[in-house]
Design a protein around this motif. Sequence first.
Motif, PDB file in Angstrom:
ATOM      1  N   ALA A  20       0.805  -1.044  -0.030  1.00  0.00           N
ATOM      2  CA  ALA A  20      -0.152   0.034   0.022  1.00  0.00           C
ATOM      3  C   ALA A  20       1.049   1.104  -0.057  1.00  0.00           C
ATOM      4  O   ALA A  20       0.995   2.131   0.952  1.00  0.00           O
ATOM      5  CB  ALA A  20      -0.867   0.130   1.165  1.00  0.00           C
ATOM      6  N   VAL A  21       1.780   1.503  -1.148  1.00  0.00           N
ATOM      7  CA  VAL A  21       3.113   2.362  -1.064  1.00  0.00           C
ATOM      8  C   VAL A  21       2.675   3.071  -2.626  1.00  0.00           C
ATOM      9  O   VAL A  21       2.594   2.118  -3.466  1.00  0.00           O
ATOM     10  CB  VAL A  21       4.125   1.764  -1.027  1.00  0.00           C
ATOM     11  CG1 VAL A  21       5.252   2.726  -1.154  1.00  0.00           C
ATOM     12  CG2 VAL A  21       4.231   1.161   0.542  1.00  0.00           C
ATOM     13  N   HIS A  35       2.450  13.090   0.950  1.00  0.00           N
ATOM     14  CA  HIS A  35       2.961  12.252   1.799  1.00  0.00           C
ATOM     15  C   HIS A  35       3.763  13.134   2.820  1.00  0.00           C
ATOM     16  O   HIS A  35       4.568  14.224   2.375  1.00  0.00           O
ATOM     17  CB  HIS A  35       4.044  11.283   0.905  1.00  0.00           C
ATOM     18  CG  HIS A  35       3.358  10.098   0.427  1.00  0.00           C
ATOM     19  ND1 HIS A  35       2.498  10.031  -0.389  1.00  0.00           N
ATOM     20  CD2 HIS A  35       3.094   9.040   0.963  1.00  0.00           C
ATOM     21  CE1 HIS A  35       1.919   9.127  -0.925  1.00  0.00           C
ATOM     22  NE2 HIS A  35       2.369   8.321   0.155  1.00  0.00           N
ATOM     23  N   CYS A  97       2.955  -5.108   7.819  1.00  0.00           N
ATOM     24  CA  CYS A  97       4.069  -4.546   6.943  1.00  0.00           C
ATOM     25  C   CYS A  97       4.805  -5.589   6.218  1.00  0.00           C
ATOM     26  O   CYS A  97       4.710  -6.772   6.979  1.00  0.00           O
ATOM     27  CB  CYS A  97       4.870  -3.614   7.887  1.00  0.00           C
ATOM     28  SG  CYS A  97       4.069  -2.271   8.691  1.00  0.00           S
ATOM     29  N   THR A 115       4.184  -0.448   4.178  1.00  0.00           N
ATOM     30  CA  THR A 115       2.827  -0.829   4.761  1.00  0.00           C
ATOM     31  C   THR A 115       1.858  -1.551   3.679  1.00  0.00           C
ATOM     32  O   THR A 115       2.259  -1.569   2.544  1.00  0.00           O
ATOM     33  CB  THR A 115       2.135   0.399   4.780  1.00  0.00           C
ATOM     34  OG1 THR A 115       1.886   1.174   3.597  1.00  0.00           O
ATOM     35  CG2 THR A 115       2.633   1.529   5.894  1.00  0.00           C
ATOM     36  N   PRO A 117      -1.970  -3.339   2.717  1.00  0.00           N
ATOM     37  CA  PRO A 117      -3.599  -3.046   3.098  1.00  0.00           C
ATOM     38  C   PRO A 117      -3.855  -3.286   4.259  1.00  0.00           C
ATOM     39  O   PRO A 117      -3.582  -4.399   5.022  1.00  0.00           O
ATOM     40  CB  PRO A 117      -4.203  -4.001   1.925  1.00  0.00           C
ATOM     41  CG  PRO A 117      -3.174  -4.280   0.867  1.00  0.00           C
ATOM     42  CD  PRO A 117      -1.863  -4.323   1.498  1.00  0.00           C
ATOM     43  N   GLU A 121      -1.568   3.843   7.528  1.00  0.00           N
ATOM     44  CA  GLU A 121      -1.045   4.660   6.686  1.00  0.00           C
ATOM     45  C   GLU A 121      -0.580   3.964   5.219  1.00  0.00           C
ATOM     46  O   GLU A 121      -0.607   2.801   5.530  1.00  0.00           O
ATOM     47  CB  GLU A 121       0.238   5.274   7.333  1.00  0.00           C
ATOM     48  CG  GLU A 121      -0.171   5.992   8.695  1.00  0.00           C
ATOM     49  CD  GLU A 121       0.997   6.689   9.215  1.00  0.00           C
ATOM     50  OE1 GLU A 121       2.271   5.951   9.188  1.00  0.00           O
ATOM     51  OE2 GLU A 121       0.992   7.653   9.975  1.00  0.00           O
ATOM     52  N   THR A 122      -0.146   4.663   4.379  1.00  0.00           N
ATOM     53  CA  THR A 122       0.778   3.986   3.188  1.00  0.00           C
ATOM     54  C   THR A 122       1.804   4.705   3.322  1.00  0.00           C
ATOM     55  O   THR A 122       2.196   5.928   3.475  1.00  0.00           O
ATOM     56  CB  THR A 122      -0.163   4.465   2.013  1.00  0.00           C
ATOM     57  OG1 THR A 122      -0.294   5.993   1.711  1.00  0.00           O
ATOM     58  CG2 THR A 122      -1.631   4.008   1.977  1.00  0.00           C
ATOM     59  N   SER A 145       5.039   8.991   4.537  1.00  0.00           N
ATOM     60  CA  SER A 145       3.684   8.261   4.696  1.00  0.00           C
ATOM     61  C   SER A 145       2.492   9.286   4.559  1.00  0.00           C
ATOM     62  O   SER A 145       2.740  10.600   4.559  1.00  0.00           O
ATOM     63  CB  SER A 145       3.498   7.726   6.378  1.00  0.00           C
ATOM     64  OG  SER A 145       3.476   8.534   7.191  1.00  0.00           O
ATOM     65  N   ALA A 148      -4.161   6.374   5.412  1.00  0.00           N
ATOM     66  CA  ALA A 148      -4.742   5.383   4.625  1.00  0.00           C
ATOM     67  C   ALA A 148      -6.357   5.606   4.770  1.00  0.00           C
ATOM     68  O   ALA A 148      -7.185   5.312   3.971  1.00  0.00           O
ATOM     69  CB  ALA A 148      -4.255   3.981   4.707  1.00  0.00           C
TER      70      ALA A 148
END
Length: 176
Positions: A20-21, A35, A97, A115, A117, A121-122, A145, A148
């Motif tokens: 999730a980045v 971010h 993570c 990170t 899902p 955060e992403t 980050s 999310a």
Amino acid sequence: MLVRPLPPRIQSRLRSAPFAVAAGLTAAGLDHPGHRRLVRSVMLRRRDFPGAVEDLLGWQVQARSGLTVLTSDPRVREGGVVQLRLGPGALSLRVPCRVTSVIDEADRAGFTYGTLPGHVETGLEGFLLEREADGRIRFTIAVTSAPAFRLARSFPFVAEKIQDRITDRYLRALDR
């Protein structure tokens, strides 16, 4: 807090989950629109670099910061997965993570995780120990980050305060 094994079923799910980045995001410093970039360092009081490295790569930063650590590997390794939990039992916030890189050199050691899902955060978070020429140990945390969850995006100042508090705990964890 203890570091415990992550159940195989959850390991499998987290290993196959997409990050999730944002594309091109690095913990090393590229600024990304939307971010937050946070870099903090402290000089540790302790001088035993090998012991500090074992604590860092043994998930003690997270465990000593009050998080429950469930991990695929008792020692950090590239590709390993971790599910950090904040809060009590079934009500805990689950923070998944995957480790993206590991450094284990004579005078530098650390890792970065991204990170997955379900994380609040992403982004990416990096932890680095460096032994200075005089024997002192610098501990640096670098985070890039963005919130999310909708609630966190609606109140970014609250999300940042929580992130700052956890980072402060992380920075103190290796001097225990």
